[in-house]
Design a protein around this motif. Structure first.
Motif, short mmCIF file in Angstrom:
data_model
loop_
_atom_site.label_atom_id
_atom_site.label_comp_id
_atom_site.label_asym_id
_atom_site.label_seq_id
_atom_site.Cartn_x
_atom_site.Cartn_y
_atom_site.Cartn_z
N ALA A 123 -32.03 2.51 -3.05
CA ALA A 123 -32.14 2.62 -1.49
C ALA A 123 -33.10 3.62 -0.96
O ALA A 123 -33.81 4.17 -0.59
CB ALA A 123 -31.43 1.90 -0.93
N ALA A 124 -32.16 4.68 -1.45
CA ALA A 124 -32.24 6.16 -1.33
C ALA A 124 -33.76 6.27 -1.44
O ALA A 124 -35.01 7.20 -1.06
CB ALA A 124 -30.86 6.93 -1.74
N TYR A 125 -33.99 6.33 -3.13
CA TYR A 125 -35.36 6.74 -4.19
C TYR A 125 -36.18 6.06 -3.21
O TYR A 125 -37.78 7.12 -2.34
CB TYR A 125 -35.11 5.86 -4.93
N ASP A 126 -36.15 4.43 -2.59
CA ASP A 126 -37.54 4.26 -1.52
C ASP A 126 -37.90 4.41 0.02
O ASP A 126 -38.14 5.22 -0.10
CB ASP A 126 -37.29 2.71 -1.42
N ALA A 127 -36.51 4.92 0.25
CA ALA A 127 -36.85 5.61 2.13
C ALA A 127 -37.09 6.89 1.75
O ALA A 127 -38.10 7.24 2.85
CB ALA A 127 -34.85 5.04 2.93
N GLN A 128 -36.64 7.87 0.87
CA GLN A 128 -37.28 9.06 1.11
C GLN A 128 -38.04 9.54 -0.01
O GLN A 128 -38.97 10.46 0.75
CB GLN A 128 -35.66 10.30 0.43
N THR A 179 -27.79 1.76 -4.44
CA THR A 179 -27.09 2.75 -3.52
C THR A 179 -28.84 3.77 -3.32
O THR A 179 -29.44 3.66 -2.88
CB THR A 179 -26.01 2.93 -3.20
N LEU A 180 -29.06 3.70 -5.06
CA LEU A 180 -29.85 5.00 -4.96
C LEU A 180 -30.92 4.43 -5.06
O LEU A 180 -32.22 5.98 -4.75
CB LEU A 180 -29.86 5.45 -6.93
N ARG A 228 -27.83 10.89 -20.92
CA ARG A 228 -26.42 11.89 -20.56
C ARG A 228 -26.09 12.60 -20.08
O ARG A 228 -24.74 13.21 -19.45
CB ARG A 228 -26.70 12.46 -22.31
N LEU A 229 -27.24 12.99 -18.87
CA LEU A 229 -26.85 13.79 -17.63
C LEU A 229 -26.44 13.35 -17.16
O LEU A 229 -26.39 14.09 -15.56
CB LEU A 229 -28.30 15.32 -18.23
N GLY A 230 -26.03 11.87 -16.76
CA GLY A 230 -25.66 11.57 -15.79
C GLY A 230 -26.94 11.04 -15.08
O GLY A 230 -26.63 10.24 -13.98
N LEU A 231 -28.61 10.66 -15.16
CA LEU A 231 -29.18 9.77 -14.63
C LEU A 231 -29.07 8.40 -14.80
O LEU A 231 -29.14 8.19 -15.85
CB LEU A 231 -30.76 10.81 -14.15
N VAL A 232 -29.26 7.60 -13.92
CA VAL A 232 -29.12 6.09 -14.40
C VAL A 232 -30.50 5.46 -13.64
O VAL A 232 -31.32 5.97 -12.90
CB VAL A 232 -28.07 5.61 -13.60
N PRO A 233 -31.16 4.48 -14.61
CA PRO A 233 -32.32 3.72 -13.72
C PRO A 233 -31.74 3.14 -12.86
O PRO A 233 -30.84 2.36 -13.14
CB PRO A 233 -31.89 3.06 -15.05
N VAL A 234 -33.02 2.96 -11.96
CA VAL A 234 -32.33 1.78 -10.73
C VAL A 234 -33.80 1.21 -10.66
O VAL A 234 -34.25 0.38 -9.60
CB VAL A 234 -32.91 2.95 -9.53
N MET A 262 -21.58 5.22 -13.07
CA MET A 262 -21.99 4.18 -12.01
C MET A 262 -21.78 2.59 -12.07
O MET A 262 -22.82 2.27 -12.95
CB MET A 262 -23.65 4.76 -11.73
N THR A 263 -21.76 2.55 -11.00
CA THR A 263 -21.19 1.35 -11.48
C THR A 263 -22.87 0.72 -10.60
O THR A 263 -23.58 1.16 -10.34
CB THR A 263 -21.00 0.90 -9.90
N GLU A 264 -22.70 -1.00 -10.60
CA GLU A 264 -24.21 -1.48 -10.06
C GLU A 264 -24.37 -1.21 -8.75
O GLU A 264 -25.81 -1.44 -8.43
CB GLU A 264 -23.73 -2.77 -10.59
N LEU A 265 -23.81 -1.16 -7.85
CA LEU A 265 -23.94 -0.76 -6.82
C LEU A 265 -24.31 0.91 -5.99
O LEU A 265 -24.84 0.60 -5.66
CB LEU A 265 -22.82 -0.85 -5.23
N ASP A 266 -24.10 1.24 -7.30
CA ASP A 266 -24.35 2.93 -7.04
C ASP A 266 -25.75 2.90 -7.73
O ASP A 266 -26.48 3.51 -6.86
CB ASP A 266 -23.65 3.94 -8.29
#
Length: 265
Positions: free
Chosen positions: A11-16, A8-9, A249-255, A1-5
């Motif tokens: 922002a989706a977390y905050d909104a949803q 974006t994630l 390792r499962l693909g979840l990134v810190p936001v 995941m890039t920093e932009l990703d």
């Protein structure tokens, strides 16, 4: 995941997922609004203060807003958690909460990632261990005993909260346990928030002698499959330092981070 990703994630977390109000409301739980925030009363062991953002409230106005929450829960004789996120503003909010009597507990990392890669893996458990979905009170009591043993504090009221939540919306939560013979060795649950593309994972506690055997990872994969079956595309977890590497390792990134600030009358 890039920093932009990650941005974006978040922002989706905050909104949803924020302000994270229980829907449907379990029996005995009430929600009150106060300016930009919400008070959740009668929820498990303590109430909760939550919000999407504080809408620019700062300084003396913020102190007064915090003081009103203290007054409400002091009158109720009920502890309350103010769930503070690392990107919340203003920057001096932690200091203002501390001055009002709120005490920080352990910080966790909010991680987000796509459902599909996690759900594609088989939930493999050690020989003699099985995963099972549960709804009945005896199983919920065993989960509370497990959590009490793992975390070293009385969490018996967790069974009441899970029971009420299942009764209010059986399609909004699935509770899963791992058992070795007749012993419950791990437990976690997945929630399916209303009007969201997310599923959220909770619990995930494993008895110490059963750790590092892939049980937690299997519980995550099992719940991810449930989320995928319901059309959810993202997973979110408030991750402890122990679970964060597995989730990474499962693909979840810190936001962002989250820290419970607790006021106890």
């Amino acid at each position: 995941m890039t920093e932009l990703d990650a941005i974006t994630l978040r922002a989706a977390y905050d909104a949803q997922l924020r302000p994270d109000l229980p829907r449907p409301l379990p029996d005995g739980v009430a929600v009150e609004s106060d300016g930009p925030l919400f008070r959740v009363l009668g929820l498990d062991q303590r109430g909760m203060v939550t919000y999407r953002d504080l809408d620019g409230v700062s300084g003396v106005d913020l102190d007064e807003l915090i003081a009103r929450q203290v007054a409400v829960f002091r009158e109720r004789g009920e502890p309350v958690e103010w769930k503070l996120h690392g990107h919340d503003e203003p920057a001096d909010l932690p200091q203002r909460l501390g001055a009002a009597g709120f005490v920080p507990e352990d910080q966790e990392t909010v991680v987000v990632g796509p459902v599909a890669p996690v759900a594609s893996g088989l939930p493999v458990v050690p020989e003699g261990v099985r995963l099972r979905e549960v709804t009945t009170r005896p199983d919920l009591d065993l989960i509370a005993e497990l959590k009490t043993q793992v975390w070293g504090r009385d969490l018996s009221e967790l069974a009441d909260g899970l029971e009420r939540e299942i009764a209010a919306g059986p399609q909004s939560i699935t509770v899963v346990v791992a058992e070795a013979d007749a012993t419950m060795v791990s437990a976690g649950w997945v929630r399916y928030p209303v009007d969201s593309t997310f599923a959220t994972l909770w619990g995930g506690s494993t008895l110490p002698r059963w750790r590092r055997r892939g049980i937690y990872r299997a519980l995550v994969a099992y719940r991810a499959r449930l989320a995928g079956q319901r059309g959810r595309t993202f997973l979110q977890v408030d991750a402890s330092d122990e679970s964060r590497p597995v989730l990474g390792r499962l693909g979840l990134v810190p936001v962002t981070t989250t820290t419970p600030y607790v006021y106890t009358p």
